[in-house]
Design an enzyme around this catalytic site. Structure first.
Site, PDB file in Angstrom:
ATOM      1  N   ASP A   1      74.800  33.014  45.238  1.00 32.21           N
ATOM      2  CA  ASP A   1      73.969  34.096  44.679  1.00 32.21           C
ATOM      3  C   ASP A   1      74.025  35.350  45.546  1.00 32.21           C
ATOM      4  OD1 ASP A   1      72.617  32.963  46.799  1.00 32.21           O
ATOM      5  OD2 ASP A   1      70.684  32.811  45.778  1.00 32.21           O
TER       6      ASP A   1
ATOM      7  N   LYS B   1      62.550  30.059  56.126  1.00 27.65           N
ATOM      8  CA  LYS B   1      61.385  30.633  55.422  1.00 27.65           C
ATOM      9  C   LYS B   1      60.135  30.656  56.325  1.00 27.65           C
ATOM     10  CE  LYS B   1      64.156  30.330  51.820  1.00 27.65           C
ATOM     11  NZ  LYS B   1      64.638  29.185  51.141  1.00 27.65           N
TER      12      LYS B   1
ATOM     13  N   ASP C   1      71.053  39.049  47.943  1.00 27.03           N
ATOM     14  CA  ASP C   1      71.097  37.822  47.153  1.00 27.03           C
ATOM     15  C   ASP C   1      70.349  38.137  45.866  1.00 27.03           C
ATOM     16  OD1 ASP C   1      68.316  35.808  47.418  1.00 27.03           O
ATOM     17  OD2 ASP C   1      68.470  37.711  48.465  1.00 27.03           O
TER      18      ASP C   1
HETATM   19  N1  GDD Z   1      75.679  21.850  44.688  1.00 28.05           N
HETATM   20  C1  GDD Z   1      74.434  22.178  45.002  1.00 28.05           C
HETATM   21  N2  GDD Z   1      73.487  21.205  45.040  1.00 28.05           N
HETATM   22  N3  GDD Z   1      74.137  23.457  45.260  1.00 28.05           N
HETATM   23  C2  GDD Z   1      72.863  23.769  45.580  1.00 28.05           C
HETATM   24  C3  GDD Z   1      71.841  22.810  45.631  1.00 28.05           C
HETATM   25  C4  GDD Z   1      72.181  21.441  45.340  1.00 28.05           C
HETATM   26  O1  GDD Z   1      71.352  20.516  45.353  1.00 28.05           O
HETATM   27  N4  GDD Z   1      70.681  23.421  45.966  1.00 28.05           N
HETATM   28  C5  GDD Z   1      70.976  24.734  46.121  1.00 28.05           C
HETATM   29  N5  GDD Z   1      72.298  24.955  45.879  1.00 28.05           N
HETATM   30  C6  GDD Z   1      73.015  26.225  45.967  1.00 28.05           C
HETATM   31  C7  GDD Z   1      72.405  27.341  45.136  1.00 28.05           C
HETATM   32  O2  GDD Z   1      73.029  27.410  43.856  1.00 28.05           O
HETATM   33  C8  GDD Z   1      72.712  28.570  45.975  1.00 28.05           C
HETATM   34  O3  GDD Z   1      73.981  29.123  45.681  1.00 28.05           O
HETATM   35  C9  GDD Z   1      72.751  28.037  47.397  1.00 28.05           C
HETATM   36  O4  GDD Z   1      72.907  26.632  47.308  1.00 28.05           O
HETATM   37  C10 GDD Z   1      71.468  28.354  48.189  1.00 28.05           C
HETATM   38  O5  GDD Z   1      70.345  27.942  47.445  1.00 28.05           O
HETATM   39  P1  GDD Z   1      69.146  28.945  47.143  1.00 28.05           P
HETATM   40  O6  GDD Z   1      68.155  28.220  46.327  1.00 28.05           O
HETATM   41  O7  GDD Z   1      69.668  30.235  46.628  1.00 28.05           O
HETATM   42  O8  GDD Z   1      68.542  29.116  48.598  1.00 28.05           O
HETATM   43  P2  GDD Z   1      67.606  30.285  49.142  1.00 28.05           P
HETATM   44  O9  GDD Z   1      67.988  31.579  48.564  1.00 28.05           O
HETATM   45  O10 GDD Z   1      66.193  29.876  49.024  1.00 28.05           O
HETATM   46  O11 GDD Z   1      67.962  30.295  50.721  1.00 28.05           O
HETATM   47  C11 GDD Z   1      69.305  30.235  51.164  1.00 28.05           C
HETATM   48  O12 GDD Z   1      69.936  31.521  51.095  1.00 28.05           O
HETATM   49  C12 GDD Z   1      69.384  32.538  51.971  1.00 28.05           C
HETATM   50  C13 GDD Z   1      70.238  33.778  51.795  1.00 28.05           C
HETATM   51  O13 GDD Z   1      70.152  34.236  50.490  1.00 28.05           O
HETATM   52  C14 GDD Z   1      69.300  29.726  52.617  1.00 28.05           C
HETATM   53  O14 GDD Z   1      70.632  29.475  52.974  1.00 28.05           O
HETATM   54  C15 GDD Z   1      68.657  30.738  53.566  1.00 28.05           C
HETATM   55  O15 GDD Z   1      68.730  30.274  54.895  1.00 28.05           O
HETATM   56  C16 GDD Z   1      69.378  32.072  53.435  1.00 28.05           C
HETATM   57  O16 GDD Z   1      68.757  33.054  54.284  1.00 28.05           O
HETATM   58 MG    MG Z   2      69.308  32.218  47.193  1.00 30.57          MG
END
Ligand code: GDD
Ligand code: MG
Length: 348
Positions: free
Chosen positions: A108, A159, A219
């Site tokens: 994303d 977070k 993102d």
């Molecule tokens: N295959 C798979 N399986 N992918 C997953 C799963 C899962 O169970 N869960 C999440 N993802 C993928 C999502 O589609 C996304 O591309 C990525 O892993 C991160 O998940 P998000 O749900 O977008 O996480 P976030 O935005 O809360 O936090 C993450 O991104 C931040 C930066 O945007 C973390 O990596 C944070 O540390 C980071 O700062």
């Molecule tokens: Mg994200």
């Protein structure tokens, strides 16, 4: 150097609903092109020739779009999880594809990071994992990274609560991994790379480096940021390869049938096969997707319209996102709304 890359593309996209009612988050269009397609396009610059898409939620949409196939000479594999394995479990689940240094991406992220420089930094640091990072004002919805003057990571706080953040440098969702790190991730278990594995690797003495990026990064995890990404492209702060959006202009694709009475204020981006009736007022900051049909008196400003949307006469959109297949009756006024075929929600 030839590299492989993994995209974590299986998340539920909950915060982006209803934009993710019918498409998973990585397939949400940015200026008419799915984000994941844009990200894959960027990989040519750093010699990636094979990628793995780790899918789960609405995996079929990604599989139908990409593979198994190859794009621009990049071979694509899709690996679908029956149940979400979390970000760490998803990486472990794709272990068999990786036997050398590889890249991992959250799906994303829209950014202009120099991936070649990231990989070169990782090699120079002889790191086991390198995490790309950016500095932001409010890191509470992200993973915060604390590091020393040599860019060696000291701690992770995913977070953090207000006041608990140890730095303003966040995990940008882009990593370089050495395959030996995969041995440390338990198999067949739901684990988070950010909450479980990264802190554990630190404890066990793996070398973890932070690469501080200073290019554009966002993102698109919420509707607000989804819109922001488009504004940034139009303003030129985010670069996309197909257009130089720095000047306020009109970007048309094929077969745009616009009545000569239309008043257009750029920047406006048109998809193909668009038909718009008389006396339309369009722009600025408008994205009109393929197959859009509108009657007389359309007004649209600061909005993103996806594919195959139809609008009767006198419809207006202001600061709204309209997802594919929406049909709007004559006279509908969309202000600060997200429209999908099954619901409309205020933009928050
Ligand atoms: N295959 C798979 N399986 N992918 C997953 C799963 C899962 O169970 N869960 C999440 N993802 C993928 C999502 O589609 C996304 O591309 C990525 O892993 C991160 O998940 P998000 O749900 O977008 O996480 P976030 O935005 O809360 O936090 C993450 O991104 C931040 C930066 O945007 C973390 O990596 C944070 O540390 C980071 O700062
Ligand atoms: Mg994200």
């Amino acid at each position: 150097m030839i590299l492989k890359a993994l995209f974590l593309a299986g998340g539920m996209g909950t915060r982006l609903r209803p934009l993710t009612n019918h498409v998973p988050k990585p397939m949400v269009p940015i200026m008419g092109i799915p984000l994941l397609e844009r990200s894959i396009g960027e990989l040519k610059q750093c010699g990636v020739d094979e990628i793995v898409l780790s899918t789960c939620y609405q995996a079929h949409v990604i599989e139908q779009h990409f593979g198994p196939d190859s794009r621009n000479g990049i071979k694509i594999h899709c690996v679908c999880e029956e149940k979400p394995l979390g970000t760490g479990g998803a990486i472990k689940n794709c272990e068999k594809y990786f036997d050398d240094t590889f890249l991992v991406f959250n799906s994303d992220i829209l950014c202009n990071f120099d991936l070649k420089a990231l990989v070169a930094f990782h090699k120079r640091k002889k790191a086991d994992v390198t995490i790309a990072s950016i500095e932001i004002q409010d890191p509470q919805n992200y993973g915060v990274i604390e590091f020393d003057p040599e860019d060696t990571i000291l701690s992770f706080t995913e977070k953090p609560k207000p006041g608990e953040e140890k730095s303003h440098n966040i995990n940008a969702g882009i990593y370089v991994f050495e395959p030996r790190v995969l041995d440390a991730i338990p198999a067949g278990k739901k684990v988070s790379i950010e909450r479980d594995i990264f802190p554990m690797l630190l404890k066990e003495g793996y070398r973890m480096a932070v690469y501080r990026g200073n290019s554009y990064w966002i993102d698109i995890g919420t509707p607000k940021k989804y819109m922001q990404a488009h504004t940034d492209i139009f303003e030129g702060s985010c670069h996309v390869p197909e257009n130089d959006f720095k000047s306020a202009q009109i970007y048309g694709r094929e077969n745009v049938d616009l009545d000569p009475t239309a008043k257009i204020t750029g920047p406006v981006w048109f998809g193909k096969n668009v038909h718009i009736g008389a006396n339309a007022v369009i722009g600025p900051n408008v994205v009109i997707g393929d197959g859009f049909e509108a009657g007389r008196g359309l007004e649209v400003r600061n909005s993103v319209i996806w594919k195959n949307v139809t609008a009767g006469s006198g419809v207006s959109f202001d600061h709204s996102v309209v997802t594919s297949g929406c049909k709007l009756d004559s006279g509908v006024q969309c202000q600060n709304m997200i429209y999908s075929p099954e619901c409309k929600l205020p933009f928050t």
